[in-house]
Design a protein around this motif. Structure first.
Motif, short mmCIF file in Angstrom:
data_model
loop_
_atom_site.label_atom_id
_atom_site.label_comp_id
_atom_site.label_asym_id
_atom_site.label_seq_id
_atom_site.Cartn_x
_atom_site.Cartn_y
_atom_site.Cartn_z
N SER A 1 19.34 11.22 0.10
CA SER A 1 19.25 9.90 -0.30
C SER A 1 19.65 9.50 -1.66
N GLY A 2 19.53 10.35 -2.60
CA GLY A 2 19.88 10.05 -4.02
C GLY A 2 18.84 9.14 -4.69
N PRO A 3 18.94 8.86 -5.95
CA PRO A 3 17.91 8.32 -6.95
C PRO A 3 17.37 7.15 -6.22
N PRO A 4 16.48 6.38 -6.72
CA PRO A 4 15.60 5.25 -6.47
C PRO A 4 17.01 4.15 -6.29
N SER A 5 17.10 3.46 -5.19
CA SER A 5 18.04 2.39 -4.85
C SER A 5 17.58 1.76 -3.79
N PRO A 6 17.97 0.34 -3.77
CA PRO A 6 17.94 -0.25 -2.51
C PRO A 6 17.78 0.39 -1.17
N SER A 7 19.07 1.38 -0.99
CA SER A 7 19.41 1.95 0.03
C SER A 7 18.46 3.29 0.17
N SER A 8 17.86 3.91 -0.72
CA SER A 8 17.38 5.10 -0.56
C SER A 8 15.88 4.87 -0.35
N MET A 9 15.32 3.79 -0.89
CA MET A 9 13.76 3.71 -0.72
C MET A 9 13.23 3.84 0.55
N ARG A 10 13.69 3.45 1.56
CA ARG A 10 13.08 3.54 2.75
C ARG A 10 13.06 4.91 3.56
N PRO A 11 14.53 5.62 3.46
CA PRO A 11 14.41 7.01 4.01
C PRO A 11 13.42 7.87 3.21
N VAL A 12 13.16 7.65 1.98
CA VAL A 12 12.43 8.52 0.84
C VAL A 12 10.88 8.39 1.51
N LEU A 13 10.61 6.97 1.60
CA LEU A 13 9.36 6.53 2.04
C LEU A 13 9.19 7.20 3.50
N TRP A 14 9.91 7.22 4.15
CA TRP A 14 9.59 7.80 5.56
C TRP A 14 9.46 9.41 5.42
N ALA A 15 9.96 10.11 4.79
CA ALA A 15 9.73 11.38 4.57
C ALA A 15 8.59 11.61 3.77
N LEU B 1 0.41 12.51 -4.60
CA LEU B 1 0.74 13.96 -4.68
C LEU B 1 1.01 14.89 -3.72
N VAL B 2 0.26 14.58 -2.56
CA VAL B 2 0.43 15.28 -1.24
C VAL B 2 1.71 14.91 -0.82
N ALA B 3 2.33 13.87 -0.61
CA ALA B 3 3.58 13.33 -0.12
C ALA B 3 4.58 13.55 -1.15
N LEU B 4 4.24 13.98 -2.43
CA LEU B 4 5.46 14.43 -3.33
C LEU B 4 6.54 15.20 -2.89
N PRO B 5 6.14 16.10 -1.91
CA PRO B 5 7.41 17.28 -1.41
C PRO B 5 8.44 16.31 -0.43
N GLY B 6 7.75 15.47 0.16
CA GLY B 6 8.46 14.82 0.88
C GLY B 6 9.57 13.95 0.14
N ASN C 1 0.72 -1.19 -0.01
CA ASN C 1 0.08 -0.02 0.01
C ASN C 1 0.84 1.14 -0.18
N GLU C 2 2.02 1.26 0.67
CA GLU C 2 2.81 2.39 0.89
C GLU C 2 3.85 2.52 -0.49
N PHE C 3 4.51 1.49 -0.85
CA PHE C 3 5.48 1.57 -2.07
C PHE C 3 4.79 1.61 -3.18
N THR C 4 3.62 1.08 -3.47
CA THR C 4 2.99 1.54 -4.84
C THR C 4 2.91 3.10 -4.93
N ARG C 5 2.75 3.82 -3.86
CA ARG C 5 2.74 5.47 -3.85
C ARG C 5 4.08 5.88 -4.00
N TRP C 6 5.29 5.16 -3.25
CA TRP C 6 6.48 5.61 -3.69
C TRP C 6 6.70 5.37 -5.12
N ALA C 7 6.63 4.35 -5.87
CA ALA C 7 6.64 4.07 -7.11
C ALA C 7 6.24 4.81 -8.04
N LEU C 8 4.95 5.53 -7.75
CA LEU C 8 4.35 6.45 -8.54
C LEU C 8 5.42 7.73 -8.41
N ALA C 9 5.71 8.17 -7.19
CA ALA C 9 6.42 9.45 -6.88
C ALA C 9 7.62 9.14 -7.54
#
Length: 245
Positions: free
Chosen positions: A93-107, A80-85, A30-38
């Motif tokens: 954290s840098g571009p999408p990668s295994p190490s950046s996914m979770r910090p970006v999702l947290w934001a 869209l609301v979470a996009l600024p995060g 439910n969360e990472f599908t939104r991360w993927a769209l962002a």
């Protein structure tokens, strides 16, 4: 009592900053599908999320396929609301990668879920006092809202529930809380915008939204124009999103 209410809200916000609900071997669909769209919007300027799928694994859920293209199956509002995060965290954290996914999702969680939950709590306190509750009772209601309902969890996760709850309650307050008559049109338009964002974020929100609007306009049909004016941009955005997909 106002400071007590502020302390309750501040405690919840601090909890959201310190407690990061992460399960190392589980990608929350439910969360990472939104991360993927962002990620797709920011990195590639597209609503199609195929580029993010290799990071999510072949069994990832919560996607939809259309003519060989893959999209998030969630309503787009919360993303869209979470996009600024996403944008802010990407700078660290840098571009999408295994190490950046979770910090970006947290934001994204902080912007798209925690902030709406905190705003909902503050509006609840204000509305309670305006409707005649004592400040102590209103502060207790804020505590129960944040720490004794499912909002406790949903304000810490990138689900749409906290955002939709904040929008619907905010619309209700804008429509029914006594205020300056000279600002009635603006308040009704604000309610329409909040309702539009709620439906853009979770399609079934159209049902309670319809009830709220009906209760507002049944005795004053002229209010419908302002409500529709506020919600129209979000309806257009949703139509454009669906058409693009």
């Amino acid at each position: 009592m106002r400071s007590r209410s502020g302390a309750v809200v501040g405690l919840y916000a601090l909890l959201a900053l310190l407690a990061v609900p992460v399960f190392p071997h589980f990608l929350s669909p439910n969360e990472f599908t939104r991360w993927a769209l962002a990620a797709s919007l920011v990195e590639r300027g597209t609503l199609e999320i195929s580029s993010a799928l290799p990071l999510l694994g072949p069994t990832f859920e919560d996607v939809s396929e259309k003519e060989g293209r893959v999209y998030s199956n969630k309503a787009p509002g919360a993303t869209l609301v979470a996009l600024p995060g996403y944008v802010l965290a990407r700078g660290f954290s840098g571009p999408p990668s295994p190490s950046s996914m979770r910090p970006v999702l947290w934001a994204m969680r902080l912007v798209g879920a925690t902030l709406p939950a905190v705003l909902l709590a503050l509006v609840l306190f204000h509305a309670g006092v305006r409707f005649g509750a004592s400040p102590s009772r209103a502060a207790s209601a804020v505590f129960m809202l944040l720490f004794a309902t499912p909002l406790f969890a949903y304000g810490l996760l990138l689900f749409s529930h906290a955002l939709v709850a904040a929008c619907l309650f905010g619309a209700w307050v804008a429509l029914f809380l006594p205020g300056d008559p000279s600002r009635a049109f603006r308040r009704d338009a604000l309610a329409g915008a909040l309702i539009g964002l709620a439906v853009l974020s979770e399609y079934p929100a159209a049902v309670p939204a319809g009830v709220i609007v009906l209760c507002a306009v049944i005795s004053a049909p002229r209010r419908a124009l302002a409500v529709l004016a506020g919600g129209a941009p979000f309806a257009a955005l949703l139509g454009a999103y669906d058409l693009a997909c």
